[in-house]
Motif scaffolding. Sequence first.
Motif, PDB file in Angstrom:
ATOM      1  N   LEU A   6       1.064  10.331  46.412  1.00 39.28           N
ATOM      2  CA  LEU A   6       1.057   9.208  45.474  1.00 39.28           C
ATOM      3  C   LEU A   6       2.153   8.234  45.861  1.00 39.28           C
ATOM      4  N   ILE A   7       1.762   6.991  46.124  1.00 39.98           N
ATOM      5  CA  ILE A   7       2.720   5.933  46.474  1.00 39.98           C
ATOM      6  C   ILE A   7       2.814   4.973  45.300  1.00 39.98           C
ATOM      7  N   ASP A  39      -4.564  14.677  52.249  1.00 40.89           N
ATOM      8  CA  ASP A  39      -6.021  14.752  52.190  1.00 40.89           C
ATOM      9  C   ASP A  39      -6.575  13.636  51.315  1.00 40.89           C
ATOM     10  N   VAL A  40      -5.762  13.154  50.377  1.00 40.38           N
ATOM     11  CA  VAL A  40      -6.082  11.985  49.557  1.00 40.38           C
ATOM     12  C   VAL A  40      -4.792  11.204  49.325  1.00 40.38           C
ATOM     13  N   ILE A  41      -4.870   9.881  49.473  1.00 41.02           N
ATOM     14  CA  ILE A  41      -3.704   9.025  49.233  1.00 41.02           C
ATOM     15  C   ILE A  41      -3.998   8.125  48.042  1.00 41.02           C
ATOM     16  N   VAL A  42      -3.109   8.167  47.048  1.00 42.53           N
ATOM     17  CA  VAL A  42      -3.240   7.335  45.852  1.00 42.53           C
ATOM     18  C   VAL A  42      -2.158   6.271  45.902  1.00 42.53           C
ATOM     19  N   VAL A  43      -2.571   4.997  45.855  1.00 44.62           N
ATOM     20  CA  VAL A  43      -1.625   3.879  45.909  1.00 44.62           C
ATOM     21  C   VAL A  43      -1.645   3.153  44.571  1.00 44.62           C
ATOM     22  N   ASP A  44      -0.487   3.046  43.948  1.00 47.97           N
ATOM     23  CA  ASP A  44      -0.376   2.437  42.631  1.00 47.97           C
ATOM     24  C   ASP A  44       0.063   0.974  42.731  1.00 47.97           C
ATOM     25  N   LEU A  62      -8.558   6.700  50.444  1.00 56.75           N
ATOM     26  CA  LEU A  62      -7.561   5.977  49.652  1.00 56.75           C
ATOM     27  C   LEU A  62      -8.109   5.679  48.269  1.00 56.75           C
ATOM     28  N   ILE A  63      -7.302   5.922  47.252  1.00 60.28           N
ATOM     29  CA  ILE A  63      -7.636   5.536  45.887  1.00 60.28           C
ATOM     30  C   ILE A  63      -6.581   4.544  45.424  1.00 60.28           C
ATOM     31  N   PHE A  64      -7.014   3.365  45.013  1.00 58.45           N
ATOM     32  CA  PHE A  64      -6.080   2.316  44.590  1.00 58.45           C
ATOM     33  C   PHE A  64      -6.094   2.206  43.074  1.00 58.45           C
ATOM     34  N   LEU A  65      -4.910   2.326  42.475  1.00 56.09           N
ATOM     35  CA  LEU A  65      -4.765   2.168  41.029  1.00 56.09           C
ATOM     36  C   LEU A  65      -4.406   0.712  40.767  1.00 56.09           C
ATOM     37  N   ALA A  66      -5.314  -0.008  40.123  1.00 53.76           N
ATOM     38  CA  ALA A  66      -5.156  -1.463  39.982  1.00 53.76           C
ATOM     39  C   ALA A  66      -5.037  -1.862  38.523  1.00 53.76           C
ATOM     40  N   VAL A  78     -11.387   1.981  43.815  1.00 51.48           N
ATOM     41  CA  VAL A  78     -10.460   1.408  42.838  1.00 51.48           C
ATOM     42  C   VAL A  78     -10.631   2.085  41.483  1.00 51.48           C
ATOM     43  N   LEU A  79      -9.496   2.379  40.851  1.00 50.54           N
ATOM     44  CA  LEU A  79      -9.489   2.912  39.495  1.00 50.54           C
ATOM     45  C   LEU A  79      -8.593   2.000  38.669  1.00 50.54           C
ATOM     46  N   GLU A  80      -9.178   1.352  37.679  1.00 49.96           N
ATOM     47  CA  GLU A  80      -8.408   0.412  36.870  1.00 49.96           C
ATOM     48  C   GLU A  80      -7.526   1.134  35.860  1.00 49.96           C
ATOM     49  N   LYS A  81      -6.324   0.599  35.680  1.00 51.88           N
ATOM     50  CA  LYS A  81      -5.383   1.120  34.690  1.00 51.88           C
ATOM     51  C   LYS A  81      -5.521   0.311  33.395  1.00 51.88           C
ATOM     52  N   PRO A  82      -5.310   0.955  32.257  1.00 53.97           N
ATOM     53  CA  PRO A  82      -5.055   2.404  32.078  1.00 53.97           C
ATOM     54  C   PRO A  82      -6.333   3.206  32.248  1.00 53.97           C
TER      55      PRO A  82
END
Length: 204
Positions: A6-7, A39-44, A62-66, A78-82
């Motif tokens: 998690l970055i 194995d999975v990178i999550v970027v916040d 890559l999973i991007f938290l946007a 992309v996974l939108e916050k919250p």
Amino acid sequence: MPNILLISDNEVFKTDLLDQISYHAPEFNIIEEGADKADVIVVDENKNALQELSVKELKAPLIFLASKDDSPADVYQVLEKPFVLSRFLDAIKAAINIFENSADGCLEFNRYILYPTRKEILNCRNDVITKLTEKEVAIIKYLYKNQGHIVSKNDLMQEVWGYAADVATHTVETHIYRLRQKVEQNNAEAQLILTSDGGYQLKI
């Protein structure tokens, strides 16, 4: 055990999310650094970090938290916050499942196919699948990434076990001996790991 990186520049958010992952999904291993081991990178919400990772052409999904109005291009998941934690964990599991069944999710060498997340190796000579331990998978993955080079015992101690180079132990030799016995099954043509000049190489 899949490695999750998690970055995030938001330390409060990062700590809370990692605690939630550890509690609700103990099957995931949280790593602090080393994108090549993930194995999975999550970027916040960090598009610069996302771009840097894209340039490196890493195979891990890559999973991007946007934030709601700041989603990057559609090429990223992309996974939108919250978001609801269960949805986040489902996204990670789906990414791992898709990745491990893709061409990039496995390693092929010397008529073997390694499926890291499943902890299995297929011997294409006889179609025998052998279950591996987490450490055995880590050994093969590290040797694969350093193919063409002799990897020292100290390198494996540091990279796979996290031990200091001067720790006296036969851990490496024991693991590699057992790994070879389990996979090669006394077949000289199915040699997995070569021992040379005090170090080890994957037979490619």
